[in-house]
Design a protein around this motif. Structure first.
Motif, PDB file in Angstrom:
ATOM      1  N   ARG A 636     -11.210 -20.617  -0.223  1.00 54.93           N
ATOM      2  CA  ARG A 636     -11.359 -19.898  -1.497  1.00 54.93           C
ATOM      3  C   ARG A 636     -10.377 -18.727  -1.506  1.00 54.93           C
ATOM      4  O   ARG A 636     -10.122 -18.113  -0.475  1.00 54.93           O
ATOM      5  CB  ARG A 636     -12.777 -19.356  -1.682  1.00 54.93           C
ATOM      6  CG  ARG A 636     -13.855 -20.407  -1.809  1.00 54.93           C
ATOM      7  CD  ARG A 636     -15.210 -19.735  -2.008  1.00 54.93           C
ATOM      8  NE  ARG A 636     -16.301 -20.689  -2.020  1.00 54.93           N
ATOM      9  CZ  ARG A 636     -17.589 -20.363  -2.074  1.00 54.93           C
ATOM     10  NH1 ARG A 636     -17.932 -19.067  -2.117  1.00 54.93           N
ATOM     11  NH2 ARG A 636     -18.525 -21.277  -2.081  1.00 54.93           N
ATOM     12  N   ARG A 637      -9.844 -18.417  -2.675  1.00 55.20           N
ATOM     13  CA  ARG A 637      -9.002 -17.243  -2.858  1.00 55.20           C
ATOM     14  C   ARG A 637      -9.569 -16.423  -4.017  1.00 55.20           C
ATOM     15  O   ARG A 637      -9.890 -16.962  -5.077  1.00 55.20           O
ATOM     16  CB  ARG A 637      -7.570 -17.644  -3.206  1.00 55.20           C
ATOM     17  CG  ARG A 637      -6.773 -18.277  -2.078  1.00 55.20           C
ATOM     18  CD  ARG A 637      -6.387 -17.276  -1.009  1.00 55.20           C
ATOM     19  NE  ARG A 637      -5.363 -17.807  -0.088  1.00 55.20           N
ATOM     20  CZ  ARG A 637      -5.098 -17.313   1.084  1.00 55.20           C
ATOM     21  NH1 ARG A 637      -5.794 -16.251   1.529  1.00 55.20           N
ATOM     22  NH2 ARG A 637      -4.161 -17.832   1.854  1.00 55.20           N
ATOM     23  N   PRO A 639      -9.335 -14.001  -7.202  1.00 49.88           N
ATOM     24  CA  PRO A 639      -8.289 -13.936  -8.230  1.00 49.88           C
ATOM     25  C   PRO A 639      -7.373 -12.725  -8.069  1.00 49.88           C
ATOM     26  O   PRO A 639      -6.261 -12.714  -8.585  1.00 49.88           O
ATOM     27  CB  PRO A 639      -9.090 -13.873  -9.534  1.00 49.88           C
ATOM     28  CG  PRO A 639     -10.455 -13.397  -9.144  1.00 49.88           C
ATOM     29  CD  PRO A 639     -10.687 -13.909  -7.770  1.00 49.88           C
ATOM     30  N   THR A 640      -7.848 -11.718  -7.356  1.00 52.30           N
ATOM     31  CA  THR A 640      -7.021 -10.539  -7.089  1.00 52.30           C
ATOM     32  C   THR A 640      -6.901 -10.373  -5.576  1.00 52.30           C
ATOM     33  O   THR A 640      -7.484 -11.128  -4.804  1.00 52.30           O
ATOM     34  CB  THR A 640      -7.665  -9.281  -7.690  1.00 52.30           C
ATOM     35  OG1 THR A 640      -8.954  -9.076  -7.079  1.00 52.30           O
ATOM     36  CG2 THR A 640      -7.849  -9.429  -9.197  1.00 52.30           C
ATOM     37  N   PRO A 669     -14.158  -8.734  -4.038  1.00 50.07           N
ATOM     38  CA  PRO A 669     -13.248  -9.887  -3.959  1.00 50.07           C
ATOM     39  C   PRO A 669     -12.992 -10.259  -2.501  1.00 50.07           C
ATOM     40  O   PRO A 669     -12.780  -9.386  -1.652  1.00 50.07           O
ATOM     41  CB  PRO A 669     -11.976  -9.391  -4.640  1.00 50.07           C
ATOM     42  CG  PRO A 669     -12.037  -7.912  -4.550  1.00 50.07           C
ATOM     43  CD  PRO A 669     -13.485  -7.538  -4.575  1.00 50.07           C
ATOM     44  N   ASP A 671     -11.415 -13.518   0.305  1.00 52.60           N
ATOM     45  CA  ASP A 671     -10.821 -14.818   0.632  1.00 52.60           C
ATOM     46  C   ASP A 671     -11.636 -15.458   1.733  1.00 52.60           C
ATOM     47  O   ASP A 671     -12.179 -14.762   2.612  1.00 52.60           O
ATOM     48  CB  ASP A 671      -9.380 -14.662   1.122  1.00 52.60           C
ATOM     49  CG  ASP A 671      -8.405 -14.313   0.019  1.00 52.60           C
ATOM     50  OD1 ASP A 671      -8.809 -14.333  -1.170  1.00 52.60           O
ATOM     51  OD2 ASP A 671      -7.234 -14.003   0.335  1.00 52.60           O
TER      52      ASP A 671
END
Length: 774
Positions: A636-637, A639-640, A669, A671
């Motif tokens: 998963r990444r 969005p920012t 957020p 990753d």
């Protein structure tokens, strides 16, 4: 005894003894030594084997035969190879030097022909057994020549190693008539004289294992004394003498020796009468006249062994440690070195030249012609170029893993799919298991390809509808079932993985083992890789995810030690599709020059395969595959730019994703990185730091500089396995894992106990977010 010029053979063995002793002498007394530390070597252990190896190589062996030489006799085999023109003169002065002759025989590193690497005591000897089995397997499956004899020269103290007896008692070994062991019975170990009379116990153990035995104990001079009136008394005296007393006699001189040999028992007068016609030197010479130095007796024993084809043969060759050297018989002679003066005296006694120590025999001399003839006889035909095995990057039929599935289950299903979709690859696969085939999910594969054995064995339960595995055995199967002996497993894997270089037939060996017992097999497995074997070792089940089994079966340190193993790539994929891709990549690295072994750490924990989010489009799928075989991918990444990076390996990836979900719900957020091989990522980091070159793209793919953030990493193993990730960008990092013995329970309880649950992973992330950031 075969007809042979014994005087000529004795002349050659004297030169072999001189050259072997001189290699060690030069390394310690002549070659510059900047460190000042003792270089070492084993003049005494080499001397005891000179007669045996001279008789073998100069007269008995053929080109197809393979010999495992005991580790401490390496100078002897190098000396023989030199006389046979198979080793350049310059190497004799390079024993134990950087880039020179290795301390112990090395098939992969020595410049002369070495059949087996034997630096690990006991392991090299048993390699002759596994080599014989591997040769039989290749012959039955692919029609290759079965080859010649598989010979091992073993020290008597080496027989203390458990690996020896684990190998001997495997049910297939008693039928290997091509195996010949020669025990260098010099009655000494490293520290001491072997206690009491060990030969009787050793003989009984070989007999119980089904071996044929030949004893070469006394030479012709002693046997002639035994034939005299009263000679039986001398023989009984020597037979009953403890090893320690015999070795002490070797250090006794003059008239005292005669008295000591006779002893104080009732046979004393008879023994003195037998010795009466001998002067003091004659008594000393007679005492030293052992069968392991009698060339005629040795050749006769070798010929007799060739007549036995239905079972292995062991020859007990009685020898003297430090034979013909000043240190002969001394209990501390194992690593003792001759002084320069003693070395020069030895030259005189052996007819050598201390000022030109590497002098070979003149080519037109009888010795030179004999060496040339032996070299020609032993010259092997070059093995065929091994056929390239075209292992596909992906199987033809794309399977969608949408159910809950463990990687151990995937292993069994993968092998069946390989047989269906890539039969030319599957026919090269041979699986091996130490009595854990069914519990490591090989049952379906076994039912498909059958069990290999040296002879046909019926499956008496073939009609039993409750029997899950068909246990018929023949020489056409592709699974080898061993007893519960992990050392045997990795020994056979090594030799199956060396057939591409030995006989030009590449095999793809896969061994399964409970991961907790990898450490039991670790040293011989590592040594097999060092010796050139290429194979796949699958450790499964693993970790505390094997919850109900408790700490005895829950592996902790294998993720770390597998990364540290040279010549091997360590994998621990979380998802079924990742395992298929990485297994195919690992198979493609076997059976070829420059190939490498692999270790897979699998789990019985079922994981929801939807969590893998494998792309459906061909381009995305291929990108994911390339990333998986490179070491990992971004699952998963954010969005920012992320505030935190979570890294998971293997069975803990669901918990890492659960922590990511919690953090995302509160606006952090993040990753998520799924590593399939921390090993490859670590290699990439080392390469970027300027050390051993390796592909580095995986670092930028997984951890691009623009997304560097504090990092939490989790693995169902010791946490320091992933601690190196902090060095990629110098970010604050918390590695999580198992740092204590496990216990019984369920996965949720144990993951919570060791801090691998969602709450702990999330808490570790908050700790980093609230603390100093770099």
């Amino acid at each position: 005894m075969p007809r042979v010029d014994l005087a000529l053979l004795d002349s050659i063995q004297r030169r072999v003894l001189w050259l072997a002793t001189s290699q060690v002498h030069h390394a310690n007394h002549v070659r510059p030594n900047g460190s000042g530390l003792k270089v070492g070597g084993h003049q005494a252990s080499s001397a005891s084997t000179v007669s045996i190896l001279t008789a073998l190589y100069l007269h008995h062996l053929d080109a197809a035969d393979r010999v495992a030489v005991k580790p401490h006799a390496s100078p002897v085999v190098h000396a023989i190879n030199y006389l046979l023109g198979r080793l350049d003169r310059r190497h004799l002065s390079e024993l134990r030097a950087y880039g020179g002759l290795q301390s112990y025989p090395s098939r992969s590193k020595d410049p002369d022909p070495i059949d087996f690497s034997t630096g690990s005591v006991g392991i090299g000897a048993t390699a002759s057994i596994w080599s014989a089995l591997a040769a039989r397997y290749a012959a039955s499956r692919f029609g290759t020549e079965a080859g010649g004899r598989h010979v091992a020269l073993v020290g008597d103290a080496e027989l203390d190693e458990g690996a020896v007896w684990e190998a001997l008692v495997d049910p297939m070994v008693p039928r290997l008539g091509e195996v010949l062991w020669i025990v260098d019975l010099n009655r000494q170990s490293l520290d001491r004289v072997v206690p009491h009379i060990a030969a009787g116990r050793i003989g009984a153990m070989f007999a119980a294992a089904g071996w044929h035995a030949i004893t070469v104990k006394y030479g012709s001079r002693l046997r002639a004394l035994f034939e005299q009136q009263g000679g039986d008394a001398l023989r009984h005296r020597l037979d009953d003498m403890p090893n320690e007393e015999f070795q002490h006699l070797l250090r006794t001189t003059g008239p005292e020796l005669r008295v000591a040999v006779a002893g104080s028992g009732r046979r004393r007068r008879s023994i003195l009468r037998v010795l009466a016609d001998l002067d003091d030197d004659g008594v000393a010479a007679a005492l030293r006249d052992l069968g392991g130095h009698d060339l005629a007796d040795l050749l006769g024993a070798f010929a007799a062994a060739d007549e036995v084809t239905d079972r292995p043969t062991v020859i007990y060759a009685y020898t003297l440690k430090a034979w013909r050297l000043p240190t002969e018989g001394h209990p501390g002679n194992h690593s003792a070195l001759l002084s320069p003066a003693q070395w020069r005296d030895l030259a005189g006694s052996l007819g050598a030249d201390a000022d030109d120590p590497w002098q070979p025999f003149p080519p037109d001399s009888a010795e030179g012609r004999a060496c040339a003839a032996a070299a020609e006889r032993l010259r092997p035909a070059p093995p065929p170029v091994p056929p390239a095995i075209a292992v596909p990057a992906e199987l033809a039929t794309t399977r969608r893993h949408r159910t809950r599935e463990s990687t151990q289950q995937t292993l069994g299903r993968f092998l069946l799919a390989l047989a269906r979709e890539a039969p030319s690859v599957a026919e090269r696969v041979v699986t091996v298991s130490p009595d854990v085939a069914s519990s490591t999910n090989l049952g379906g594969w076994i039912n498909k390809v059958g069990i290999w054995n040296t002879r046909q064995r019926a499956d008496w339960f073939s009609g039993d509808t409750e029997a899950l595995i068909h246990w018929a055995e023949s020489d056409t199967g592709q699974h080898v079932e061993l007893g519960i002996a992990e050392v045997n497993l990795v020994g056979l894997l090594s030799e199956l993985g060396a057939t591409w270089s030995r006989i030009g037939q590449p095999l793809l060996p896969i061994g399964t083992i409970y991961d907790a017992f990898v450490t039991r097999a670790l040293e011989p497995w590592s040594f097999g890789i060092y010796a050139g074997g290429q194979s796949i070792l699958v450790g499964t089940p693993s970790g505390v995810a094997l919850a109900s089994e408790g700490g005895a079966h829950q592996s902790v340190i294998t993720p770390s030690i597998s990364m540290e193993q040279p010549g091997c790539t360590a994998w621990e994929p979380a998802f079924a599709q990742d395992l298929e891709w990485t297994l195919l990549a690992a198979l493609g690295a076997l059976g070829r020059p420059g190939g490498t072994s692999s270790y897979f750490r699998l789990s019985t924990r079922p994981i929801d395969q939807e969590l893998a989010a494998t792309p459906d489009d061909p381009t995305g799928r291929e990108r994911r595959r390339r990333q998986a075989v490179a070491g990992g991918y971004a699952l998963r990444r954010a969005p920012t730019a992320p505030d935190i990076v979570l890294v998971g390996v293997g069975s803990v990836v669901p918990e890492v994703l659960g922590a990511a979900d919690q953090l995302s719900r509160v606006g952090v957020p993040n990753d998520v990185i799924c590593l399939t091989s921390p090993d490859l990522v670590f290699r990439a980091l080392r390469s970027r730091q300027g050390f051993r070159p390796a592909p580095e793209d995986v670092l930028d793919d997984l951890f691009p500089a623009g997304r560097a953030a504090p990092l939490v990493a989790a693995v169902d193993g010791h946490p320091h396995t992933l601690a190196f990730l902090a060095a990629i960008h110098g970010t604050a990092t918390t590695p999580l894992g198992v740092d204590d013995f496990g216990q019984s329970g369920d996965i949720a309880d144990l993951y919570a106990h060791f801090g691998l649950d969602v709450a702990t992973i999330t808490g570790a992330a908050w700790d980093l977010l609230d603390g100093p950031r770099r």
